[in-house]
Structure formats: structure tokens, C-alpha cells
Design an enzyme around this catalytic site. Structure first.
Site, short mmCIF file in Angstrom:
data_model
loop_
_atom_site.label_atom_id
_atom_site.label_comp_id
_atom_site.label_asym_id
_atom_site.label_seq_id
_atom_site.Cartn_x
_atom_site.Cartn_y
_atom_site.Cartn_z
N TRP A 153 0.87 -1.19 0.00
CA TRP A 153 0.00 0.00 0.00
C TRP A 153 0.90 1.23 0.00
O TRP A 153 1.80 1.34 0.85
CB TRP A 153 -0.87 -0.05 1.26
CG TRP A 153 -1.82 1.10 1.40
CD1 TRP A 153 -2.70 1.57 0.46
CD2 TRP A 153 -2.01 1.91 2.58
NE1 TRP A 153 -3.40 2.62 0.97
CE2 TRP A 153 -3.01 2.86 2.27
CE3 TRP A 153 -1.44 1.93 3.84
CZ2 TRP A 153 -3.45 3.81 3.19
CZ3 TRP A 153 -1.88 2.87 4.76
CH2 TRP A 153 -2.86 3.79 4.44
N ASP A 234 -0.45 -5.44 9.55
CA ASP A 234 -1.46 -4.46 9.16
C ASP A 234 -2.70 -5.27 8.76
O ASP A 234 -2.66 -6.04 7.80
CB ASP A 234 -0.95 -3.64 7.97
CG ASP A 234 -1.97 -2.59 7.52
OD1 ASP A 234 -3.06 -2.51 8.12
OD2 ASP A 234 -1.66 -1.84 6.56
N LYS A 270 -13.10 -0.69 6.43
CA LYS A 270 -13.69 -1.53 5.38
C LYS A 270 -14.71 -2.50 5.94
O LYS A 270 -15.83 -2.58 5.44
CB LYS A 270 -12.61 -2.34 4.66
CG LYS A 270 -11.29 -1.65 4.49
CD LYS A 270 -11.28 -0.63 3.41
CE LYS A 270 -9.93 0.07 3.40
NZ LYS A 270 -9.75 0.98 2.31
C1 LMR Z 1 -6.90 2.04 -0.52
O1 LMR Z 1 -5.84 1.40 -0.58
O2 LMR Z 1 -7.53 2.40 -1.52
C2 LMR Z 1 -7.47 2.38 0.82
O3 LMR Z 1 -6.69 1.85 1.82
C3 LMR Z 1 -7.79 3.81 0.99
C4 LMR Z 1 -6.57 4.66 1.19
O4 LMR Z 1 -6.60 5.47 2.12
O5 LMR Z 1 -5.60 4.55 0.44
#
Ligand code: LMR
Length: 423
Positions: A153, A234, A270
Site C-alpha cells: 500500500w 497491518d 472496510k
Molecule cells: C486504498 O488502498 O484504496 C485504501 O486503503 C484507501 C486509502 O486510504 O488509500
């Protein structure tokens, strides 16, 4: 000249009309956020067929944001209670943190039974990760090295770096198979300096949708034990991978059983649809109750100068749902419904690509991957083309938020993907 008159005597209109040089004149334009910037671009598009598959936010089959029934009931109950708006303690609403810990680690977790889980409410998963990174920076007794999966991420990277940790990546995704490169991952973990902090996605890996199997988690745990690495989980998608919150907590619970002293960033954005409520937790499995008390005290010291104490509304919703058996059962059913709808969209997308548009590419990964995202394999150029020609918005790495697809537009999406990916 501006220097010869006082600033107070210059009216804004005068400032604009003269050659006024602002204090912030040299501030450069920053790039849009890789994920949230996609939503900004989407909002400006006036096409009726536009689709936002950027941000990971669940939509119902009508394409609308979904407020869970269990959440609505909890809010009605809260209204009836005439609750006050007093500050929470620095580490949040106790009935929330207790229930959140039990959901993640399991009611029978030794860490909970032996009262050695230090846990603080956080500003959703991002806040929990930042709190964790700050805690490591302050108290981790080894070199402050963290490794994250490649890819991960996007926000993990600045969160860790801005908190002062040294960040490297470990092998995770295999582009050839669109699956996990377990050998590469184990090798990188083996090579990492001893006592490295290892960031692990507990389930529904973001952005790839590729999770280790149980056997692979066991291998990961083993190599981490051998090297003295420290697991930083996470868990932003508990329930979204399999539809079953306990099953999705396998890795976290297994690591605790194997004696790892895990830390966890948990989010209810989520799985309870509480995106804007910003509710989550950061927790540390400690050796005993006395250590837990000391860790708690340091978490308070981290939190207080950042935001004093967390917001209470979302925490009361989670607490009301998880502490009432009827509401909890309804919520667990709703999590499964959301996970199942995503699985259905995966099947339909693959089906349309293969059967309606006769795509010659392999799309097995659409149904092999799990959770909210599909790592489609589209190149940045194809992502640009699908945006410009089809008004379909996704992140530049080709990640598709499956939750943004509905039965009304899945065929259109398949046509769009086929057109930008065919040779
Ligand atoms: C995502 O990966 O789209 C979500 O976790 C929202 C974000 O804040 O990035």
C-alpha cells in the site's frame, strides 16, 4: 514598497495588485496522492459511463456507498442512550479497545486472557500504523529497519519513513505468475539484517490480492524466528478476504501462538464500512501485565501531542455492534455479503473477458486473488488509455478496486479492459 509600510495597512486587494511576494511563494506544487488523487480526477469527469475503481471503498450493487444495517441499528441505539460528548481517555473508549482486541486476536488469545495486550484506539488504520512506527522509533531496542512487501500500500512508505524508520522492500509479488513469490520472499527475509521489523499484510494484501497460504505463513514465521525479526501486522481487511473474520485472522493468531511478540494496526474502515469515522486500533502483545502497563503509558505519551485523544462516535458504533450478540451476528453476515459480492464480480469480470470479448490473455488471477483488490497486470500506459478512452479510473499500478464494480457495469469494464490490453 512593501518593506516601507506595515503589513496591517495593506489590504488584500492592494497586495494582489502590486508585485507582492508571498512568504509561500517558493512552495512547489506537490503531486496528487496515488490513490486519493484518482478520486479527485474521477469527480471532474462528466461522462455518464465513468467508473471509479481507484480507492478501496465498498459499493453496493447499485454502485452506492453502503452503510451496514448493523451500524445503523447501533447508531439508533446510541441515540436512545442519550450519550454525552465528553473526551475519551488518551487511548480511547475502553469498551471499543477490548472488543477490537478480541476480534483480532480471538477471545481465547493468551495475550488477552493474561491481560498482556496493550491496545490504543487509533485514527483508523493509517493512524495505527503511524503510532506503531513512532513507537518503534522510540523504543525498538535494535536498528530501526523496517521492510515492506514489494509492492505494498503506497502510504506505508511515507508513514514509516516520516516516523524515522529506515525502509527497504522484500520480494512479494511474482509478475510472471501473478501470485506470491514465496521463495524470493523467504530469501529476502533471510538476508535482512537480524532483528528487522517486517511489515506483513494479515490478509487481503493491498494492492495485489495475493496472500500466503497457511503453510507459507508457517514458513514465514519460521524464518522470522530464526532471524529475530519483528512482525508488524497491518489488518485493514479482516473479513474481506474469505468472508470469515476468524479465518482472516489466521496469520496474526498463528504468530502469537508461536511466541512472536506481534504488534498490530487494525482498521474498521472496510469491514464495518466506517471509512470517514476513522476508527481503528494499535496493539502490542507484551510479555506480562507489568510490561503492558509500561507500553500503555508510552502509547499515551505518543498520542497526546499528536491529537490528544481519539474521536468517540465510530468507536461507540464498533463497541455497540461487537458487544451485542445479535448485532454482532448481523454484522458478521454483512461482512460475508460484501466479500461474496466481490467474489461474484470477479467471476463475472473474468467470464465477460473470456466469453463475450474472447480475450486471449489469461485472466485466472482475477478469480485467484482475494479481498478488495485485483492486481490486473495492466501497464501504466494501459491505465492511462482506459481512463482517457473509457472513463475508467484506477491506480497507475493497474490495481482495480473490485468493490467499485456492479452487475450494471461489469460488462462495460470487461470491454474496456479487453480493448486496452489486446495486442
Ligand atoms: C486504498 O488502498 O484504496 C485504501 O486503503 C484507501 C486509502 O486510504 O488509500
Amino acid at each position: 514598497m512593501l518593506s516601507s509600510i506595515t503589513r496591517a495597512s495593506v489590504k488584500p486587494t492592494q497586495m494582489a495588485s502590486r508585485a507582492f511576494i508571498s512568504t509561500w511563494n517558493a512552495v512547489p506544487q506537490g503531486p496528487p496522492d496515488a490513490i486519493l488523487g484518482v478520486s479527485e480526477a474521477f469527480k471532474k469527469d462528466v461522462s455518464p459511463s465513468k467508473m471509479n475503481l481507484g480507492v478501496g471503498a465498498y459499493r453496493d450493487d447499485g454502485g452506492k456507498p453502503y452503510v451496514l444495517n448493523s451500524v445503523k441499528k447501533a447508531e439508533r441505539f446510541m441515540m436512545d442512550q442519550n450519550m454525552d460528548k465528553e473526551y475519551a481517555g488518551i487511548t480511547g473508549v475502553p469498551s471499543f479497545t477490548k472488543a477490537a482486541g478480541a476480534l483480532a486476536y480471538g477471545e481465547d488469545s493468551p495475550a488477552i486472557k493474561e491481560n498482556r495486550l496493550a491496545i490504543a484506539q487509533s485514527i483508523s488504520g493509517t493512524g495505527a500504523l503511524r503510532m506503531g512506527a513512532e513507537f518503534f522509533n522510540a523504543w525498538f531496542p535494535h536498528a530501526k529497519n523496517v521492510v515492506v512487501p514489494n509492492p505494498t500500500w503506497g502510504n506505508h512508505i511515507p508513514i514509516m519513513k516520516n516516523a524515522g524508520l529506515n525502509l527497504e522492500k522484500y520480494t512479494y509479488f511474482d509478475k510472471q505468475t501473478n501470485g506470491l513469490n514465496i521463495d524470493g520472499m523467504l530469501e529476502d527475509l533471510h538476508k535482512a539484517p537480524k532483528n528487522t521489523i517486517v511489515l506483513l499484510h494479515a490478509c487481503a494484501h493491498n494492492p495485489t490480492g495475493v496472500d500466503p497460504t497457511k503453510e507459507q505463513w508457517d514458513q514465514i514465521s519460521k524464518v522470522m524466528k530464526e532471524r529475530g525479526h519483528f512482525p508488524f501486522f497491518d489488518m485493514a481487511y479482516q473479513g474481506f478476504a474469505s468472508g470469515d473474520c476468524s479465518r482472516d485472522a489466521y496469520a496474526l493468531r498463528k504468530f502469537v501462538d508461536e511466541g512472536h511478540q506481534v504488534v498490530l494496526a487494525q482498521s474498521f474502515a472496510k469491514n464495518m464500512g466506517l471509512y470517514g469515522e476513522r476508527v481503528g486500533s494499535f496493539s502490542v502483545v507484551c510479555a506480562d501485565e507489568a510490561e503492558k502497563a509500561r507500553v500503555d503509558s508510552q502509547l499515551k505519551i505518543i498520542i497526546r501531542p499528536m491529537y490528544s485523544n481519539p474521536p468517540i462516535h465510530g468507536a461507540h458504533i464498533v463497541s455497540t455492534v461487537l458487544n451485542n450478540n445479535e448485532l454482532k451476528q448481523e454484522w458478521l453476515g454483512e461482512v460475508k455479503t460484501m466479500a461474496d459480492r466481490i467474489i461474484t464480480m470477479r467471476d463475472q469480470l473474468k467470464g465477460h473477458l473470456e466469453n463475450d470479448f474472447n480475450s486471449q490473455k489469461s485472466w485466472n488471477h482475477i478469480t485467484d486473488q482475494i479481498g478488495m483488490f485485483c492486481f490486473s497486470g495492466m501497464t501504466p500506459e494501459q491505465v492511462t488509455n482506459i481512463k482517457n478512452d473509457w472513463h475508467v479510473y484506477l491506480t497507475q499500478d493497474g490495481r482495480i478496486s473490485m468493490a467499485g464494480i456492479s452487475s450494471a457495469n461489469v460488462k462495460y469494464l470487461a470491454e474496456a479492459i479487453h480493448n486496452v490490453t489486446k495486442d
